[in-house]
Design a protein around this motif. Structure first.
Motif, short mmCIF file in Angstrom:
data_model
loop_
_atom_site.label_atom_id
_atom_site.label_comp_id
_atom_site.label_asym_id
_atom_site.label_seq_id
_atom_site.Cartn_x
_atom_site.Cartn_y
_atom_site.Cartn_z
N LYS A 286 0.84 -1.19 0.00
CA LYS A 286 0.00 0.00 0.00
C LYS A 286 0.88 1.25 0.00
CE LYS A 286 -3.89 -2.13 2.44
NZ LYS A 286 -4.77 -2.05 3.65
N THR A 287 0.45 2.24 -0.76
CA THR A 287 1.25 3.47 -0.87
C THR A 287 0.74 4.59 0.03
OG1 THR A 287 -0.12 4.23 -2.72
CG2 THR A 287 1.86 2.95 -3.25
N HIS A 288 -0.52 4.49 0.47
CA HIS A 288 -1.08 5.56 1.26
C HIS A 288 -2.28 5.03 2.06
CE1 HIS A 288 -3.52 5.61 -2.48
NE2 HIS A 288 -4.53 5.85 -1.64
N VAL A 289 -2.75 5.85 2.95
CA VAL A 289 -3.98 5.58 3.70
C VAL A 289 -5.01 6.59 3.25
CG1 VAL A 289 -5.05 5.52 5.98
CG2 VAL A 289 -2.69 4.75 5.69
N SER A 290 -6.19 6.12 2.84
CA SER A 290 -7.26 7.04 2.43
C SER A 290 -8.09 7.39 3.65
CB SER A 290 -8.15 6.39 1.36
OG SER A 290 -7.42 6.18 0.17
N THR A 291 -8.25 8.67 3.91
CA THR A 291 -8.93 9.09 5.12
C THR A 291 -9.52 10.48 4.95
OG1 THR A 291 -8.63 9.52 7.49
CG2 THR A 291 -6.78 10.01 6.06
N ARG A 292 -10.44 10.81 5.80
CA ARG A 292 -10.99 12.15 5.80
C ARG A 292 -9.89 13.14 6.14
NH1 ARG A 292 -15.98 13.34 9.69
NH2 ARG A 292 -14.82 11.77 10.84
N VAL A 293 -9.91 14.30 5.48
CA VAL A 293 -8.89 15.31 5.72
C VAL A 293 -9.12 15.97 7.07
CG1 VAL A 293 -7.89 17.48 4.93
CG2 VAL A 293 -8.57 15.74 3.27
N MET A 294 -8.16 15.80 7.95
CA MET A 294 -8.23 16.40 9.27
C MET A 294 -6.84 16.91 9.63
SD MET A 294 -10.62 13.59 11.17
CE MET A 294 -11.10 14.63 12.55
N GLY A 295 -6.78 17.98 10.36
CA GLY A 295 -5.50 18.56 10.72
C GLY A 295 -5.66 20.06 10.89
N THR A 311 0.23 9.95 3.75
CA THR A 311 1.47 9.19 3.83
C THR A 311 2.38 9.85 4.86
OG1 THR A 311 2.75 10.47 2.20
CG2 THR A 311 1.29 8.74 1.33
N SER A 312 3.49 9.22 5.16
CA SER A 312 4.44 9.82 6.09
C SER A 312 5.00 11.13 5.52
CB SER A 312 5.58 8.84 6.38
OG SER A 312 6.30 8.53 5.20
N LYS A 313 5.00 11.27 4.19
CA LYS A 313 5.50 12.50 3.58
C LYS A 313 4.57 13.69 3.86
CE LYS A 313 9.21 10.66 1.95
NZ LYS A 313 9.64 10.71 0.54
N SER A 314 3.33 13.39 4.28
CA SER A 314 2.44 14.46 4.73
C SER A 314 3.00 15.09 6.01
CB SER A 314 1.03 13.92 4.99
OG SER A 314 0.52 13.24 3.87
N ASP A 315 3.51 14.25 6.91
CA ASP A 315 4.15 14.76 8.13
C ASP A 315 5.41 15.54 7.81
OD1 ASP A 315 2.26 13.72 9.85
OD2 ASP A 315 3.46 11.97 10.44
N VAL A 316 6.16 15.08 6.80
CA VAL A 316 7.41 15.76 6.43
C VAL A 316 7.10 17.18 5.96
CG1 VAL A 316 9.41 15.75 4.90
CG2 VAL A 316 8.55 13.59 5.86
N TYR A 317 6.03 17.33 5.19
CA TYR A 317 5.62 18.67 4.74
C TYR A 317 5.29 19.54 5.96
CZ TYR A 317 3.06 22.39 2.36
OH TYR A 317 2.64 23.61 1.89
N SER A 318 4.53 19.00 6.90
CA SER A 318 4.17 19.76 8.09
C SER A 318 5.42 20.17 8.87
CB SER A 318 3.23 18.94 8.98
OG SER A 318 2.04 18.59 8.30
#
Length: 479
Positions: A286-295, A311-318
């Motif tokens: 699996k390349t990602h987790v599909s989920t509701r956008v929250m943050g 993905t973990s790269k979402s955390d890297v952007y943050s």
């Protein structure tokens, strides 16, 4: 480890289920720690705001009696359709605690009366802060047990309560217990225990004396957070994310990395708090987790906002956003600035590659007390983390390696003739710049609307309630 004067999670809320639940100010609802006493102004006033919220962030607890956060901003609607919401994000109609709660053996189970006594009956003097999840109180317990002790004795803790309204708050409470009950690391805040009695749910963290990074960057008095301390904090926070992504038994995506969720101990060691939005990372093919956008708007990665693919790269952007905040002294979103400067990333992006003019990006309150080489490397790293292509972003372990030498670099810009010339040019162009710099530290956003919880506003209802100028002053910068 320990939770600081600023680290508690606000729950995510379901808009449709919570509409019409507003209560009058000062009205008591329920019993126990959810009673909204008239003397807890912030807890009362926010009860109506929380009802219409969708997604959560964290509230950091601070050792302060003042809890009124007047900074609110216009809510942002979720940027993805409902089709991107995964089944695992749906809210159970009748949550069964026994089936969902996975209690780690090291967690202590408290009774409600024990925590009531530990916080001196949740009295206002013990109130540390408040958010959509509920109120946070300072308490004292036995070093090795659950019994309450007199104030100043035993172990100092922060007790977070769960507001009755909204089942999404229950889900985040469970996430907090299930993740922090298992994940142990020097750069993650420590969960000591929990309380479940009927519909009462509380969490107990160890207390973090210096509060959140947000307070030290944007809210504390005349002395700015020194360069070396900023880099030390960035390194600690990066270590925390690297552990979640690459070292934990199962990869974890934090999903809510921001300055208010980075807590500081007495020595300014950073610890990540608030795991209510954390998700298990993709495994296998699996390349990602599909989920509701929250943050939190301004920190969320653009591809995640658009697609719901996490993905973990979402955390890297943050992390890149937070690093940019630490370098510039600016908030990720600041409506008080000119229109072109509202969004920190979009304002800074064109200048991140300008090696000769990078000084213009740096926090002017540092007044040259930063490493030239370190600032250049940190800005390059921020640009790398903020790449529009997620695959081009580094791993957090690579970020850690890049940050390791930065806190100890001594080539201060204040001794550079080039920097001095630039400062003279700046002061000549903007004769009131120095006064303006001082004034910026106290700016807050205006209240323009009701909060939502799908993508919250950094300075809005889910920002840390511990925004007090008299909190814990940043250490005096060394010249």
């Amino acid at each position: 480890m320990g939770l600081g004067p600023e680290a508690i999670k606000v729950g995510a809320w379901d808009v449709e289920k919570s509409k019409g639940r507003k209560k009058k100010e000062g009205e008591a609802e329920g019993t126990g720690c959810w009673i909204k006493f008239r003397f807890i102004g912030s807890c009362i006033s926010s009860s109506s705001n929380v009802d219409n919220s969708l997604s959560g962030t964290s509230t950091q607890y601070a050792e302060s009696k003042s809890t009124n956060d007047s900074s609110r901003d216009q809510p942002v609607a979720p940027a993805v359709s409902s089709s991107t919401t995964s089944n695992e994000e749906s809210i159970p109609s009748n949550p069964i605690i026994g089936e969902e709660l996975k209690v780690a053996s090291q967690l202590r189970k408290f009774t409600y009366n024990e925590l009531k006594s530990a916080t001196r009956s949740f009295r206002p003097e013990s109130l540390l802060g408040e958010g959509g999840f509920g109120c946070v109180f300072k308490g004292w317990i036995n070093e090795n047990g659950t019994a309450p002790v007199r104030p100043g004795a035993g172990l100092t803790v922060a007790v977070k309560t769960l507001n009755h309204d909204g089942l999404q708050g229950h889900k985040e409470w469970l996430a907090e217990v299930n993740y922090l009950g298992d994940l142990l690391h020097p750069n993650l805040v420590k969960l000591i225990g929990y309380c479940i009695e009927d519909d009462q749910r509380l969490l107990v963290y160890e207390f973090m004396p210096r509060g959140s990074l947000e307070n030290h960057l944007f809210r504390t008095g005349p002395l700015p957070l020194p360069w070396s301390t900023r880099m030390k904090i960035a390194l600690g926070a990066a270590n925390g994310l690297a552990f979640l992504h690459e070292e934990a038994e199962k990869p974890v995506i934090y999903r809510d990395f921001k300055t208010s969720n980075i807590l500081l101990d007495a020595d300014y060691n950073a610890k990540l708090s608030d795991f209510g939005l954390a998700k298990d990372g993709p495994e296998g093919d699996k390349t990602h987790v599909s989920t509701r956008v929250m943050g939190t708007y301004g920190y969320a990665a653009p591809e995640y906002v658009m697609t719901g693919h996490l993905t973990s790269k979402s955390d890297v952007y943050s992390f890149g956003v937070v690093l940019l905040e630490m370098l510039t002294g600016r908030r990720s979103m600041d409506k008080s600035r000119p229109n072109a400067e509202h969004n920190l990333v979009e304002w800074a992006r064109p200048h991140l590659s300008e090696r000769r003019r990078f000084y213009r990006l740096l926090d002017p309150r540092l007044e040259g007390r930063f490493s030239i080489k370190g600032a250049q490397k940190a800005l390059q790293l921020a640009a790398h983390c903020l790449s529009r292509d997620p695959k081009a972003r580094p791993l957090m372990s690579e970020v850690v390696e890049a940050l390791k030498p930065l806190p100890n670099l001594k080539d201060m810009a204040s001794s550079s003739s080039y920097f001095q010339a630039m400062q003279a040019e700046r002061m000549g162009s903007y004769p009131n710049a120095r006064n303006g710099i001082r004034m910026q530290t106290g700016l807050s956003l205006s209240r323009n609307g009701q909060p939502t919880r799908s993508l919250s506003i950094p300075n809005g209802p889910h920002a840390s309630p511990y925004h007090h100028n008299h909190l814990h002053p940043s250490p005096k910068p060394s010249v």
